[in-house]
Design a protein around this motif. Structure first.
Motif, PDB file in Angstrom:
ATOM      1  N   CYS A 234     -10.829  -5.928   6.135  1.00 47.12           N
ATOM      2  CA  CYS A 234      -9.513  -5.319   6.362  1.00 47.12           C
ATOM      3  C   CYS A 234      -9.166  -5.333   7.849  1.00 47.12           C
ATOM      4  CB  CYS A 234      -9.486  -3.882   5.851  1.00 47.12           C
ATOM      5  SG  CYS A 234      -9.458  -3.734   4.059  1.00 47.12           S
ATOM      6  N   LYS A 235      -7.877  -5.433   8.138  1.00 50.55           N
ATOM      7  CA  LYS A 235      -7.400  -5.418   9.521  1.00 50.55           C
ATOM      8  C   LYS A 235      -6.305  -4.359   9.647  1.00 50.55           C
ATOM      9  CE  LYS A 235      -9.993  -9.086   9.896  1.00 50.55           C
ATOM     10  NZ  LYS A 235     -11.376  -8.963  10.430  1.00 50.55           N
ATOM     11  N   LEU A 236      -6.557  -3.388  10.528  1.00 44.09           N
ATOM     12  CA  LEU A 236      -5.616  -2.310  10.771  1.00 44.09           C
ATOM     13  C   LEU A 236      -5.058  -2.430  12.179  1.00 44.09           C
ATOM     14  CD1 LEU A 236      -7.236  -1.255   8.279  1.00 44.09           C
ATOM     15  CD2 LEU A 236      -7.016   1.041   9.258  1.00 44.09           C
ATOM     16  N   ASP A 237      -3.752  -2.394  12.284  1.00 45.23           N
ATOM     17  CA  ASP A 237      -3.066  -2.453  13.574  1.00 45.23           C
ATOM     18  C   ASP A 237      -3.191  -1.092  14.281  1.00 45.23           C
ATOM     19  OD1 ASP A 237      -1.466  -3.369  15.638  1.00 45.23           O
ATOM     20  OD2 ASP A 237       0.305  -3.738  14.399  1.00 45.23           O
ATOM     21  N   ASN A 238      -2.488  -0.914  15.381  1.00 49.70           N
ATOM     22  CA  ASN A 238      -2.526   0.348  16.116  1.00 49.70           C
ATOM     23  C   ASN A 238      -1.745   1.452  15.394  1.00 49.70           C
ATOM     24  OD1 ASN A 238      -3.780  -1.152  18.187  1.00 49.70           O
ATOM     25  ND2 ASN A 238      -1.797  -1.666  19.086  1.00 49.70           N
ATOM     26  N   LEU A 239      -2.103   2.699  15.675  1.00 44.46           N
ATOM     27  CA  LEU A 239      -1.316   3.866  15.264  1.00 44.46           C
ATOM     28  C   LEU A 239      -1.124   3.944  13.752  1.00 44.46           C
ATOM     29  CD1 LEU A 239       1.343   3.615  18.099  1.00 44.46           C
ATOM     30  CD2 LEU A 239      -0.420   5.372  17.922  1.00 44.46           C
ATOM     31  N   ILE A 240      -2.204   3.833  13.019  1.00 44.62           N
ATOM     32  CA  ILE A 240      -2.151   3.899  11.558  1.00 44.62           C
ATOM     33  C   ILE A 240      -2.867   5.166  11.089  1.00 44.62           C
ATOM     34  CG2 ILE A 240      -3.095   2.837   9.447  1.00 44.62           C
ATOM     35  CD1 ILE A 240      -2.491   0.118  10.785  1.00 44.62           C
ATOM     36  N   GLN A 241      -2.281   5.830  10.086  1.00 43.47           N
ATOM     37  CA  GLN A 241      -2.878   7.027   9.486  1.00 43.47           C
ATOM     38  C   GLN A 241      -3.351   6.705   8.070  1.00 43.47           C
ATOM     39  OE1 GLN A 241      -3.738  10.165  10.029  1.00 43.47           O
ATOM     40  NE2 GLN A 241      -4.059  10.685   7.889  1.00 43.47           N
ATOM     41  N   ILE A 242      -4.644   6.932   7.816  1.00 44.19           N
ATOM     42  CA  ILE A 242      -5.214   6.762   6.483  1.00 44.19           C
ATOM     43  C   ILE A 242      -5.701   8.129   6.019  1.00 44.19           C
ATOM     44  CG2 ILE A 242      -6.953   5.596   5.082  1.00 44.19           C
ATOM     45  CD1 ILE A 242      -4.889   3.684   6.276  1.00 44.19           C
ATOM     46  N   GLY A 243      -5.122   8.649   4.947  1.00 40.17           N
ATOM     47  CA  GLY A 243      -5.422   9.992   4.476  1.00 40.17           C
ATOM     48  C   GLY A 243      -6.745  10.089   3.726  1.00 40.17           C
ATOM     49  N   HIS A 244      -7.120  11.323   3.405  1.00 42.21           N
ATOM     50  CA  HIS A 244      -8.412  11.565   2.748  1.00 42.21           C
ATOM     51  C   HIS A 244      -8.475  10.929   1.360  1.00 42.21           C
ATOM     52  CE1 HIS A 244      -6.452  15.729   1.719  1.00 42.21           C
ATOM     53  NE2 HIS A 244      -5.957  14.776   0.965  1.00 42.21           N
ATOM     54  N   ASN A 245      -9.632  10.374   1.058  1.00 41.71           N
ATOM     55  CA  ASN A 245      -9.936   9.765  -0.241  1.00 41.71           C
ATOM     56  C   ASN A 245      -9.103   8.530  -0.571  1.00 41.71           C
ATOM     57  OD1 ASN A 245     -10.686  12.960  -0.894  1.00 41.71           O
ATOM     58  ND2 ASN A 245     -12.124  11.469  -1.727  1.00 41.71           N
ATOM     59  N   VAL A 246      -8.466   7.960   0.419  1.00 39.84           N
ATOM     60  CA  VAL A 246      -7.805   6.665   0.216  1.00 39.84           C
ATOM     61  C   VAL A 246      -8.877   5.590   0.040  1.00 39.84           C
ATOM     62  CG1 VAL A 246      -6.429   4.869   1.361  1.00 39.84           C
ATOM     63  CG2 VAL A 246      -5.683   7.261   1.417  1.00 39.84           C
ATOM     64  N   VAL A 247      -8.621   4.645  -0.856  1.00 43.83           N
ATOM     65  CA  VAL A 247      -9.512   3.493  -1.051  1.00 43.83           C
ATOM     66  C   VAL A 247      -8.697   2.229  -0.816  1.00 43.83           C
ATOM     67  CG1 VAL A 247     -10.970   2.234  -2.670  1.00 43.83           C
ATOM     68  CG2 VAL A 247     -10.962   4.733  -2.696  1.00 43.83           C
ATOM     69  N   ILE A 248      -9.133   1.410   0.129  1.00 38.88           N
ATOM     70  CA  ILE A 248      -8.433   0.168   0.468  1.00 38.88           C
ATOM     71  C   ILE A 248      -9.347  -1.007   0.145  1.00 38.88           C
ATOM     72  CG2 ILE A 248      -7.345  -1.168   2.300  1.00 38.88           C
ATOM     73  CD1 ILE A 248      -6.764   1.437   3.750  1.00 38.88           C
ATOM     74  N   GLY A 249      -8.858  -1.934  -0.654  1.00 43.32           N
ATOM     75  CA  GLY A 249      -9.648  -3.079  -1.078  1.00 43.32           C
ATOM     76  C   GLY A 249      -9.833  -4.099   0.028  1.00 43.32           C
ATOM     77  N   PRO A 250     -10.731  -5.069  -0.206  1.00 47.00           N
ATOM     78  CA  PRO A 250     -11.046  -6.080   0.819  1.00 47.00           C
ATOM     79  C   PRO A 250      -9.833  -6.894   1.262  1.00 47.00           C
ATOM     80  CG  PRO A 250     -12.661  -6.122  -0.956  1.00 47.00           C
ATOM     81  CD  PRO A 250     -11.555  -5.220  -1.413  1.00 47.00           C
ATOM     82  N   HIS A 251      -9.864  -7.277   2.538  1.00 45.48           N
ATOM     83  CA  HIS A 251      -8.914  -8.230   3.129  1.00 45.48           C
ATOM     84  C   HIS A 251      -7.463  -7.762   3.048  1.00 45.48           C
ATOM     85  CE1 HIS A 251     -12.287 -10.915   3.480  1.00 45.48           C
ATOM     86  NE2 HIS A 251     -12.520 -10.826   2.187  1.00 45.48           N
ATOM     87  N   THR A 252      -7.266  -6.469   3.089  1.00 42.58           N
ATOM     88  CA  THR A 252      -5.910  -5.913   3.186  1.00 42.58           C
ATOM     89  C   THR A 252      -5.540  -5.778   4.652  1.00 42.58           C
ATOM     90  OG1 THR A 252      -5.807  -4.800   1.055  1.00 42.58           O
ATOM     91  CG2 THR A 252      -4.611  -3.760   2.858  1.00 42.58           C
ATOM     92  N   VAL A 253      -4.277  -6.054   4.988  1.00 40.08           N
ATOM     93  CA  VAL A 253      -3.799  -5.931   6.365  1.00 40.08           C
ATOM     94  C   VAL A 253      -2.690  -4.886   6.420  1.00 40.08           C
ATOM     95  CG1 VAL A 253      -4.461  -8.248   7.076  1.00 40.08           C
ATOM     96  CG2 VAL A 253      -2.219  -7.882   6.061  1.00 40.08           C
ATOM     97  N   ILE A 254      -2.737  -4.042   7.456  1.00 41.41           N
ATOM     98  CA  ILE A 254      -1.758  -2.962   7.609  1.00 41.41           C
ATOM     99  C   ILE A 254      -1.238  -2.994   9.036  1.00 41.41           C
ATOM    100  CG2 ILE A 254      -1.312  -0.492   7.389  1.00 41.41           C
ATOM    101  CD1 ILE A 254      -3.715  -0.273   5.561  1.00 41.41           C
ATOM    102  N   ALA A 255       0.094  -3.095   9.189  1.00 41.38           N
ATOM    103  CA  ALA A 255       0.701  -3.193  10.515  1.00 41.38           C
ATOM    104  C   ALA A 255       0.962  -1.802  11.108  1.00 41.38           C
ATOM    105  CB  ALA A 255       1.997  -3.999  10.437  1.00 41.38           C
ATOM    106  N   ALA A 256       1.359  -1.793  12.363  1.00 46.43           N
ATOM    107  CA  ALA A 256       1.417  -0.568  13.167  1.00 46.43           C
ATOM    108  C   ALA A 256       2.330   0.499  12.578  1.00 46.43           C
ATOM    109  CB  ALA A 256       1.892  -0.912  14.576  1.00 46.43           C
ATOM    110  N   GLN A 257       1.921   1.748  12.779  1.00 37.40           N
ATOM    111  CA  GLN A 257       2.669   2.954  12.451  1.00 37.40           C
ATOM    112  C   GLN A 257       2.849   3.170  10.945  1.00 37.40           C
ATOM    113  OE1 GLN A 257       6.298   2.753  14.810  1.00 37.40           O
ATOM    114  NE2 GLN A 257       5.245   3.692  16.546  1.00 37.40           N
ATOM    115  N   ALA A 258       2.086   2.475  10.152  1.00 32.00           N
ATOM    116  CA  ALA A 258       2.112   2.741   8.711  1.00 32.00           C
ATOM    117  C   ALA A 258       1.267   3.974   8.414  1.00 32.00           C
ATOM    118  CB  ALA A 258       1.583   1.538   7.936  1.00 32.00           C
ATOM    119  N   GLY A 259       1.598   4.646   7.315  1.00 31.18           N
ATOM    120  CA  GLY A 259       0.842   5.831   6.923  1.00 31.18           C
ATOM    121  C   GLY A 259       0.574   5.830   5.427  1.00 31.18           C
ATOM    122  N   VAL A 260      -0.649   6.180   5.056  1.00 27.69           N
ATOM    123  CA  VAL A 260      -1.039   6.215   3.649  1.00 27.69           C
ATOM    124  C   VAL A 260      -1.544   7.620   3.334  1.00 27.69           C
ATOM    125  CG1 VAL A 260      -2.456   5.189   1.838  1.00 27.69           C
ATOM    126  CG2 VAL A 260      -1.720   3.785   3.787  1.00 27.69           C
TER     127      VAL A 260
END
Length: 337
Positions: A234-260
């Motif tokens: 997985c590749k996470l850009d800057n300024l990303i929020q990942i909340g508790h108990n989130v599960v992210i699968g392989p090779h997912t990409v998330i760009a800046a300032q996204a929130g889950v």
């Protein structure tokens, strides 16, 4: 002197409730899908009943509003021991607060083992590394990085300046964590009462796979119970929020300032563009695409692109915008007449 193990009956005593079934030692807490036989689950919502029934946990704390005769029959069939809860969120606060104290007592009685730094690990003199932490070969720990207790970091990782990694975090090989990121902090979990908000303790952890890159100033919260997981590659850009108990699968990409938000499950090879926001407790299918600034308030099927707020399939969102534009143009024409 070794501290005694904890049993499910200890929780019943704490909550002043009786339990149904046989008593035994418990080893922790987890979410229904991933719990081991000796781990306790909290079952407060009907949508998680199928996961509890198909899961391995033998110890349940169940909301009275969720409990039914059919569920009682399933508990009997699975040889599951359970406690009924009148006030689920007050009970979870009591139980997890108690568990944190029990865990601290056990660890306080145990001998604190020095951290194990493998060959070729480089640490800046201003970095801080807790006890019983293992760091793999060739990993770099930069200035003012703080790594907690009982952490596992793989080989050839790069921990840049001012990164904070909380206790019990597990990080794979060749992971890059850029400056200022925080991994394993408490999630945003509170229970509203008449007097104000009560904090829900977090006893879970963060697990990060191999070859993950985490941008600067990201926050990845630990699980309330169980784990927050970032899949390998997985590749996470800057300024990303990942909340508790989130599960992210392989090779997912998330760009800046996204929130889950918490407990959302994101599939493999998903693309989430900048400033997208995802609510909690939803599922994003494999290879889905979330467009920039999309507000996702429901689950998204695999191989689907969504955009807008509330997020819809992209072609539907475009048609909606085109229709709205035509309506506005018609009104403008009437005003001119």
């Amino acid at each position: 002197m070794a501290s005694r193990s904890n049993k499910f009956s200890d929780i019943a005593k704490l909550l002043e409730r009786s339990f149904v079934g046989s008593d035994s030692e418990i080893t922790g807490f987890n979410v229904p899908m991933y719990a081991l036989e000796s781990e306790v689950i909290f079952l407060f919502q009907k949508k998680y009943v199928p996961q509890a029934i198909s899961g391995n946990s033998k110890f349940w704390i169940v909301s009275e509003k969720v409990f039914t005769k059919d569920l009682a029959d399933q508990c009997l069939k699975k040889n599951t021991t359970y406690i009924l809860s009148k006030d689920p969120y007050e009970d979870i606060i009591k139980v997890l607060t108690w568990w944190i104290a029990q865990r601290a007592h056990r660890r306080g009685n145990a001998r604190k083992r020095k951290s194990n730094l493998s060959t070729g690990v480089k640490t800046h003199r201003s970095s801080v590394i807790g006890y019983d932490t293992i760091i793999g070969r060739g990993t770099l720990v930069s200035a003012h990085a703080v790594i907690g207790n009982h952490v596992r970091i793989g080989k050839e990782c790069v921990i840049y300046p001012n990164v904070t990694i909380y206790d019990n975090t597990i990080i794979g090989d060749r992971v890059i964590a850029h400056a200022g990121s925080v991994i394993g902090s408490d999630g945003f979990g509170f229970h509203k009462t008449k007097e104000g908000y009560l904090k829900i303790p977090h006893v879970g952890r963060v697990v990060i796979g191999d070859d993950v890159e985490i941008g600067a100033n990201c926050c990845i919260d630990r699980g309330t119970v169980g784990e927050t997981k970032i899949g390998h590659g997985c590749k996470l850009d800057n300024l990303i929020q990942i909340g508790h108990n989130v599960v992210i699968g392989p090779h997912t990409v998330i760009a800046a300032q996204a929130g889950v938000a918490g407990s959302t499950r994101i599939g493999d090879h998903v693309t989430i563009a900048g400033q997208a926001g995802l609510v909690g407790h939803i599922n994003i299918g494999d290879r889905a695409v979330i467009a920039a600034q999309a507000g996702v308030i429901g689950s998204v099927d695999e191989n689907t692109t969504v955009s807008g707020y509330p997020a819809r399939e992209h072609h539907v969102a475009l048609r909606r915008e085109a229709t709205l534009k035509k309506i506005i143009e018609q009104y403008d024409q009437k005003d001119k007449v």
